[in-house]
Design a protein around this motif. Structure first.
Motif, mmCIF file in Angstrom:
data_model
loop_
_atom_site.group_PDB
_atom_site.id
_atom_site.type_symbol
_atom_site.label_atom_id
_atom_site.label_comp_id
_atom_site.label_asym_id
_atom_site.label_seq_id
_atom_site.Cartn_x
_atom_site.Cartn_y
_atom_site.Cartn_z
ATOM 1 N N LEU A 66 -37.484 102.464 -94.709
ATOM 2 C CA LEU A 66 -37.614 101.269 -93.911
ATOM 3 C C LEU A 66 -37.641 100.094 -95.091
ATOM 4 O O LEU A 66 -37.395 99.212 -94.692
ATOM 5 N N ALA A 67 -38.486 100.378 -96.080
ATOM 6 C CA ALA A 67 -38.835 99.229 -96.998
ATOM 7 C C ALA A 67 -37.505 98.593 -97.790
ATOM 8 O O ALA A 67 -37.392 97.376 -97.894
ATOM 9 N N VAL A 68 -36.843 99.562 -98.001
ATOM 10 C CA VAL A 68 -35.503 99.227 -98.462
ATOM 11 C C VAL A 68 -34.568 98.575 -97.792
ATOM 12 O O VAL A 68 -33.816 97.767 -98.056
ATOM 13 N N ALA A 69 -34.617 99.068 -96.342
ATOM 14 C CA ALA A 69 -33.959 98.377 -95.425
ATOM 15 C C ALA A 69 -34.213 96.702 -95.303
ATOM 16 O O ALA A 69 -33.373 95.814 -95.087
ATOM 17 N N ALA A 70 -35.553 96.782 -95.190
ATOM 18 C CA ALA A 70 -36.062 95.253 -95.340
ATOM 19 C C ALA A 70 -35.553 94.292 -96.502
ATOM 20 O O ALA A 70 -35.692 93.049 -96.333
ATOM 21 N N ALA A 71 -35.772 95.180 -97.690
ATOM 22 C CA ALA A 71 -35.596 94.489 -98.891
ATOM 23 C C ALA A 71 -33.938 94.293 -99.533
ATOM 24 O O ALA A 71 -33.570 93.388 -100.378
ATOM 25 N N MET A 72 -33.101 94.757 -98.886
ATOM 26 C CA MET A 72 -31.589 95.063 -99.220
ATOM 27 C C MET A 72 -31.137 93.557 -99.077
ATOM 28 O O MET A 72 -30.187 93.283 -100.016
ATOM 29 N N PRO A 73 -31.412 92.768 -98.128
ATOM 30 C CA PRO A 73 -30.593 91.593 -98.077
ATOM 31 C C PRO A 73 -30.748 90.806 -99.337
ATOM 32 O O PRO A 73 -30.258 90.246 -99.767
ATOM 33 N N THR A 74 -32.172 90.583 -99.834
ATOM 34 C CA THR A 74 -32.453 90.144 -101.059
ATOM 35 C C THR A 74 -31.710 90.731 -102.209
ATOM 36 O O THR A 74 -31.337 89.947 -103.113
ATOM 37 N N VAL A 75 -31.751 92.154 -102.225
ATOM 38 C CA VAL A 75 -31.259 92.879 -103.268
ATOM 39 C C VAL A 75 -29.542 92.426 -103.267
ATOM 40 O O VAL A 75 -29.391 91.955 -104.327
ATOM 41 N N ALA A 76 -28.942 92.434 -102.361
ATOM 42 C CA ALA A 76 -27.448 92.044 -102.193
ATOM 43 C C ALA A 76 -27.288 90.751 -102.883
ATOM 44 O O ALA A 76 -26.394 90.407 -103.460
ATOM 45 N N HIS A 77 -28.159 89.840 -102.555
ATOM 46 C CA HIS A 77 -28.048 88.383 -102.948
ATOM 47 C C HIS A 77 -28.216 88.279 -104.462
ATOM 48 O O HIS A 77 -27.407 87.561 -105.061
ATOM 49 N N ASP A 78 -29.402 88.978 -104.899
ATOM 50 C CA ASP A 78 -29.618 88.889 -106.186
ATOM 51 C C ASP A 78 -28.661 89.538 -107.221
ATOM 52 O O ASP A 78 -28.353 89.016 -108.205
ATOM 53 N N LEU A 79 -27.908 90.701 -106.701
ATOM 54 C CA LEU A 79 -26.756 91.300 -107.561
ATOM 55 C C LEU A 79 -25.518 90.919 -107.118
ATOM 56 O O LEU A 79 -24.636 91.534 -107.852
ATOM 57 N N ASP A 80 -25.516 89.923 -106.270
ATOM 58 C CA ASP A 80 -24.078 89.609 -106.002
ATOM 59 C C ASP A 80 -23.342 90.856 -105.312
ATOM 60 O O ASP A 80 -22.246 91.031 -105.744
ATOM 61 N N GLY A 81 -23.927 91.384 -104.544
ATOM 62 C CA GLY A 81 -23.424 92.772 -104.253
ATOM 63 C C GLY A 81 -22.995 92.882 -102.811
ATOM 64 O O GLY A 81 -23.183 94.138 -101.998
ATOM 65 N N LEU A 82 -22.885 91.904 -102.003
ATOM 66 C CA LEU A 82 -22.607 91.806 -100.287
ATOM 67 C C LEU A 82 -21.547 92.964 -99.968
ATOM 68 O O LEU A 82 -21.852 93.585 -99.077
ATOM 69 N N ARG A 83 -20.509 93.035 -100.829
ATOM 70 C CA ARG A 83 -19.452 93.988 -100.499
ATOM 71 C C ARG A 83 -19.746 95.304 -100.671
ATOM 72 O O ARG A 83 -19.107 96.137 -99.844
ATOM 73 N N LEU A 84 -20.814 95.892 -101.166
ATOM 74 C CA LEU A 84 -21.439 97.090 -101.251
ATOM 75 C C LEU A 84 -22.428 97.123 -100.513
ATOM 76 O O LEU A 84 -23.239 98.361 -100.583
ATOM 77 N N TYR A 85 -22.637 96.541 -99.653
ATOM 78 C CA TYR A 85 -24.115 96.449 -98.762
ATOM 79 C C TYR A 85 -24.172 97.602 -97.944
ATOM 80 O O TYR A 85 -25.206 98.422 -97.889
ATOM 81 N N ALA A 86 -23.024 98.022 -97.252
ATOM 82 C CA ALA A 86 -22.945 98.951 -96.247
ATOM 83 C C ALA A 86 -22.971 100.506 -97.075
ATOM 84 O O ALA A 86 -23.735 101.358 -96.504
ATOM 85 N N LEU A 87 -22.344 100.426 -98.283
ATOM 86 C CA LEU A 87 -22.415 101.704 -99.002
ATOM 87 C C LEU A 87 -23.743 101.924 -99.562
ATOM 88 O O LEU A 87 -24.130 103.059 -99.693
ATOM 89 N N ALA A 88 -24.465 100.886 -99.854
ATOM 90 C CA ALA A 88 -25.892 101.271 -100.236
ATOM 91 C C ALA A 88 -26.574 102.104 -99.033
ATOM 92 O O ALA A 88 -27.664 102.596 -99.181
ATOM 93 N N PHE A 89 -26.102 101.926 -97.918
ATOM 94 C CA PHE A 89 -27.006 102.506 -96.785
ATOM 95 C C PHE A 89 -26.294 103.872 -96.577
ATOM 96 O O PHE A 89 -26.870 105.047 -96.335
ATOM 97 N N GLY A 90 -24.947 103.844 -96.204
ATOM 98 C CA GLY A 90 -24.365 104.896 -95.772
ATOM 99 C C GLY A 90 -24.365 105.721 -96.930
ATOM 100 O O GLY A 90 -24.028 107.244 -96.576
ATOM 101 N N GLY A 91 -24.476 105.466 -98.205
ATOM 102 C CA GLY A 91 -24.120 106.486 -99.205
ATOM 103 C C GLY A 91 -25.520 107.289 -99.157
ATOM 104 O O GLY A 91 -24.964 108.599 -99.647
ATOM 105 N N THR A 92 -26.441 106.964 -98.907
ATOM 106 C CA THR A 92 -27.645 107.845 -98.728
ATOM 107 C C THR A 92 -27.593 109.059 -98.041
ATOM 108 O O THR A 92 -27.935 110.090 -98.000
ATOM 109 N N LEU A 93 -26.926 108.645 -96.804
ATOM 110 C CA LEU A 93 -26.898 109.703 -95.675
ATOM 111 C C LEU A 93 -25.780 110.692 -96.147
ATOM 112 O O LEU A 93 -25.914 111.775 -96.020
ATOM 113 N N ALA A 94 -24.743 110.246 -97.008
ATOM 114 C CA ALA A 94 -23.559 111.085 -97.189
ATOM 115 C C ALA A 94 -24.101 111.865 -98.193
ATOM 116 O O ALA A 94 -23.995 113.362 -98.216
#
Length: 457
Positions: A46-74
């Protein structure tokens, strides 16, 4: 996959004899260690879900945003499968320690990542480790706690998820604001290691039971299911022709791999353990499908602030905890089958009432009551299925069957969210009400199917 079972019937009533406390001296350290790990996993998610928008902005990784979530499930699919086999063959200690090491390593990789691909790699490692830990903990419950105590252990697991769901996003926001987003990842290992060390005495005692049959090699099917789940997740984020181009083959791959990974009869709803495992996936899909669309509905269509929409979701979490506590402490002698049927009926009523929020003239309190009922029903169902899986499994097959139970949930929820999300996307731009109606109708059908499947247990 093996579906070896023992004979305790699902209709046996709950015993009236005194049940030892899960916090009695003999069980205290094991209970605290397990619940702490469950809570930390829930907080991390839950905490990562709340922090991920900031993470994606700082690391310029919006294109990999979905993969950061879906990858853990996979990757959790692979971790669950491996942990189930290792737990049956060697006991739960090795998969738990290996899973914990992988989970912590993933957190460290993500916490120190300077580029988004590195962070995604860390998230993949977290999923692999979390899947292994969850199955190993179930096996530890089956081999450390007598059967009458297990409902209360799983009620404690539910509490371990509810608390992070209530405070996790807020704490994450404070950490991101005052310490930086990296500490959302880095703080969990500091707490997870002491929690796991509390389990060392119990892990040494359980040892290894008579070895179960190794059967065929299911690892390739687990990898296939993992790739299928990942393609399903990514496909659900697409629009136009690309969405069905990814979803259709992903669904076919998942269907084939599920047939190989789950016990025989699960997909055809055979009575007994196969229906227990199938019901986990069906009920979880109904609940988490609603949970995914409810805040969107409340914010966009009913004008609630994100804070109030979050409070609404918390009501469902509290209902879940209440149902879980009830199934572990009820004194009426209800059988597991009765608890499952009651929970499924409550979910049907709750989802129907929650869907009334689609109509602008309906008071929101009716939807909130419905969401509480949905959570209450899920609280009766979820731990009851965990208890039944252990009770209906021979000791040497508890790992394989608890792995199948969690695989059923992971694959079912992934499929439901991808399909419903893609269908909802078809009704954007002026027809959102119809999209909401269709998605909630899917979840209601799943809840009604849960009622039917509960009768086969």
């Amino acid at each position: 996959m093996s579906a070896e079972v023992s004979s305790p019937p699902a209709t046996a009533p709950v015993e009236d004899t005194p049940i030892p406390s899960i916090l009695s001296p003999a069980y205290r350290a094991t209970t605290i260690g397990m619940v702490a790990l469950v809570s930390l996993h829930g907080f991390e998610a839950l905490a990562v879900a709340a922090a991920m928008p900031t993470v994606a902005h700082d690391l310029d990784g919006l294109r990999l945003y979905a993969l950061a979530f879906g990858g853990t499930l996979a990757t959790s699919v692979i971790g669950m499968t491996l942990s189930g086999r290792w737990s049956d063959q060697q006991g739960p200690a090795r998969p738990l320690w290996l899973g914990l090491a992988c989970f912590i390593a993933g957190l460290l990789v993500a916490g120190f990542a300077q580029h988004m691909p590195v962070l995604v790699l860390g998230r993949l490692m977290q999923g692999l480790g979390a899947g292994a830990i969850s199955v190993a903990l179930y096996v530890l419950v089956g081999r450390s706690f007598p059967e009458p105590m297990r409902p209360r252990v799983f009620a404690a697991f539910s509490a371990g998820w509810v608390v992070p769901s209530l405070i996790g996003p807020s704490i994450s926001g404070l950490i991101v604001q005052h310490l930086g987003w990296r500490w959302v990842f880095l703080i969990v290992p500091l707490l997870a290691i002491p929690a796991a060390l509390l389990l060392r005495p119990a892990l040494r005692q359980v040892g290894v039971v008579a070895a179960g049959s190794t059967g065929r090699n299911v690892v390739p099917w687990a990898v296939g299911a993992s790739l299928g789940a990942l393609a399903l997740y990514v496909g659900g984020q697409q629009q136009g022709w690309l969405a069905p181009a990814l979803l259709v083959p992903a669904l076919a791959v998942l269907a084939l791999c599920s047939w190989k990974l789950l016990p025989a009869g699960t997909l055809t709803l055979r009575r007994g353990l196969p229906s227990v495992i199938a019901l986990r996936g069906i009920a979880a899909s109904a609940f988490f499908g609603c949970e995914a669309f409810l805040p969107l509905l409340l914010q966009r269509e009913r004008g609630l602030t994100p804070l109030l929409a979050g409070v609404a979701l918390s009501l469902g979490a509290l209902g879940w905890f209440a149902g879980s506590w009830l199934q572990g402490h009820q004194q009426r002698g209800w059988s597991r089958r009765q608890l499952l049927q009651s929970g499924a009926l409550l979910m049907c009523v709750g989802i129907l009432a929650t869907s009334l929020a689609i109509q602008p003239g309906m008071p929101l309190w009716s939807a909130m009551v419905g969401w509480v009922l949905t959570g209450l029903g899920m609280g009766l169902i979820y731990p009851s299925l965990s208890v039944l899986t252990l009770s209906l499994s021979a000791p040497a097959h508890q790992g394989a069957n608890t792995s199948a139970l969690q695989l059923s949930e992971a694959l079912g929820v992934a499929t439901t969210l991808a399909v419903s999300g893609s269908l909802f996307a078809l009704f954007l731009e002026g027809r959102e009400a119809l999209g909401y109606l269709l998605t909630f109708a899917i979840m209601l059908v799943l809840a009604m199917l849960s009622v039917a499947v509960a009768r086969r247990i």
